[in-house]
Design a protein around this motif. Structure first.
Motif, short mmCIF file in Angstrom:
data_model
loop_
_atom_site.label_atom_id
_atom_site.label_comp_id
_atom_site.label_asym_id
_atom_site.label_seq_id
_atom_site.Cartn_x
_atom_site.Cartn_y
_atom_site.Cartn_z
N ARG A 289 0.83 -1.20 0.00
CA ARG A 289 0.00 0.00 0.00
C ARG A 289 0.86 1.26 0.00
NH1 ARG A 289 -4.92 0.29 1.89
NH2 ARG A 289 -4.74 2.33 0.88
N TYR A 290 2.00 1.15 0.63
CA TYR A 290 2.95 2.27 0.68
C TYR A 290 4.33 1.73 0.33
CZ TYR A 290 -0.84 4.42 3.30
OH TYR A 290 -2.07 4.89 3.68
N GLN A 291 5.00 2.45 -0.54
CA GLN A 291 6.33 2.03 -0.98
C GLN A 291 7.25 3.24 -0.97
OE1 GLN A 291 7.56 -1.26 -2.30
NE2 GLN A 291 9.37 -0.07 -1.79
N VAL A 292 8.38 3.09 -0.31
CA VAL A 292 9.40 4.14 -0.32
C VAL A 292 10.61 3.59 -1.06
CG1 VAL A 292 10.86 5.68 1.02
CG2 VAL A 292 8.58 5.07 1.88
N THR A 293 11.08 4.33 -2.03
CA THR A 293 12.27 3.91 -2.76
C THR A 293 13.22 5.08 -2.91
OG1 THR A 293 13.06 2.72 -4.72
CG2 THR A 293 11.43 4.43 -5.09
N GLN A 294 14.44 4.76 -3.21
CA GLN A 294 15.43 5.81 -3.40
C GLN A 294 15.49 6.22 -4.86
OE1 GLN A 294 18.98 3.96 -1.86
NE2 GLN A 294 18.64 4.76 0.21
N ALA B 21 3.86 9.37 -6.56
CA ALA B 21 2.44 9.48 -6.89
C ALA B 21 1.71 8.29 -6.30
CB ALA B 21 2.25 9.49 -8.42
N MET B 22 0.40 8.28 -6.48
CA MET B 22 -0.41 7.10 -6.20
C MET B 22 -0.51 6.32 -7.50
SD MET B 22 -2.42 5.45 -4.01
CE MET B 22 -3.45 6.40 -2.88
N TYR B 23 -0.27 5.02 -7.42
CA TYR B 23 -0.40 4.17 -8.59
C TYR B 23 -1.59 3.24 -8.38
CZ TYR B 23 3.91 6.12 -10.19
OH TYR B 23 4.85 7.01 -10.63
N LEU B 24 -2.51 3.33 -9.32
CA LEU B 24 -3.77 2.61 -9.23
C LEU B 24 -3.84 1.52 -10.27
CD1 LEU B 24 -6.03 5.76 -8.89
CD2 LEU B 24 -5.59 4.13 -7.07
N CYS B 25 -4.24 0.35 -9.84
CA CYS B 25 -4.49 -0.76 -10.75
C CYS B 25 -6.01 -0.91 -10.86
CB CYS B 25 -3.86 -2.03 -10.18
SG CYS B 25 -4.24 -3.54 -11.09
N ALA B 26 -6.47 -1.22 -12.05
CA ALA B 26 -7.89 -1.42 -12.27
C ALA B 26 -8.11 -2.58 -13.22
CB ALA B 26 -8.55 -0.15 -12.82
N THR C 296 -1.20 2.10 -4.54
CA THR C 296 0.08 2.09 -3.85
C THR C 296 0.64 3.50 -3.88
OG1 THR C 296 0.63 -0.21 -4.40
CG2 THR C 296 2.47 1.27 -3.87
N ARG C 297 0.90 4.04 -2.70
CA ARG C 297 1.48 5.38 -2.61
C ARG C 297 2.99 5.25 -2.67
NH1 ARG C 297 -0.44 10.32 -3.19
NH2 ARG C 297 -2.19 9.86 -1.83
N LEU C 298 3.58 5.78 -3.73
CA LEU C 298 5.03 5.69 -3.92
C LEU C 298 5.69 6.99 -3.51
CD1 LEU C 298 7.50 4.09 -5.03
CD2 LEU C 298 7.10 5.25 -7.22
N THR C 299 6.68 6.87 -2.64
CA THR C 299 7.51 8.00 -2.24
C THR C 299 8.93 7.75 -2.74
OG1 THR C 299 6.18 8.36 -0.25
CG2 THR C 299 8.39 9.32 -0.28
N VAL C 300 9.52 8.78 -3.33
CA VAL C 300 10.89 8.67 -3.84
C VAL C 300 11.76 9.64 -3.04
CG1 VAL C 300 12.40 8.85 -5.86
CG2 VAL C 300 10.02 8.11 -6.13
N THR C 301 12.80 9.08 -2.41
CA THR C 301 13.66 9.92 -1.56
C THR C 301 15.02 10.17 -2.21
OG1 THR C 301 14.54 8.00 -0.40
CG2 THR C 301 12.57 9.00 0.52
#
Lengths: 116, 112
Positions: free
Chosen positions: A9-14, A87-92, A111-116
């Protein structure tokens, strides 16, 4: 209950580190979509699979790839995430018999993706 | 642009009041759909109206479609605080592509 499931649901990546988002469905729908949605904006279609046929939107960056190994699963791969890909990534999914017009789409929770 | 344009962008009403949202578009359509999105969540399908239909109802929801004016409206009657969400219209064009094009959405706040 039949549904569309997205993990995580939440993903943090570099910055620049590849990341994969997953989507599964129990609806047995033949079409699966990936959307990107930024804050207060409309969902933007990245690509969709009609059965095994991959359909890429013209303005989807090459950085975004997708795989659909079977009817139930679809993956979104971001090869080198940039800060602008947060961003938020939506599958449908949708049931879409050719020639009969689009039916409603069923969305996962995103899935809320955060890029650090 | 094939995208629907929604009006208003934001709407704030009191519980019990009716809420009306509008969607205008420029292309020919096969059908038009309305979706709701609660904050931070996925979209939920509300109603699909086909190009040969003029009005559809679902519970407290009423959707109209005027293809001559290329516009649709979503009416929520007797609104509740739980109706607070963003509402999107989505167009399915006549090109039979299987794709929906979403409008920018209307953010509805229903105050208790």
């Amino acid at each position: 209950d039949a549904m569309v499931i997205q993990n995580p649901r939440y993903q943090v990546t570099q910055f620049g580190k590849p990341v994969t988002l997953s989507c599964s469905q129990t609806l047995n729908h033949n079409v699966m979509y990936w959307y990107q949605q930024k804050s207060s904006q409309a969902p933007k279609l990245l690509f969709h699979y009609y059965d095994k046929d991959f359909n890429n939107e013209a303005d989807t960056p090459d950085n975004f790839q997708s795989r659909r190994p079977n009817t139930s699963f679809c993956f979104l791969d971001i090869r080198s995430p940039g800060l602008g890909d947060a961003a938020m990534y939506l599958c449908a999914t949708s049931r879409y018999p050719r020639g009969q017009g689009a039916h409603e789409q069923y969305f996962g929770p995103g899935t809320r993706l955060t890029v650090t | 642009s094939q995208q629907g344009e929604e009006d208003p962008q934001a709407l704030s009403i009191q519980e019990g009041e009716n809420a009306t949202m509008n969607c205008s578009y420029k292309t020919s359509i096969n059908n038009l759909q309305w979706y709701r999105q609660n904050s931070g969540r996925g979209l939920v399908h509300l109603i699909l109206i086909r190009s040969n239909e003029r009005e559809k109802h679902s519970g407290r929801l009423r959707v109209t479609l005027d293809t001559s004016k290329k516009s649709s409206s979503l009416l929520i009657t007797a609104s509740r605080a739980a109706d607070t969400a963003s509402y999107f219209c989505a167009l399915y064009g006549s090109g039979n592509t299987g794709k929906l094009i979403f409008g920018q959405g209307t953010t509805l706040q229903v105050k208790p």
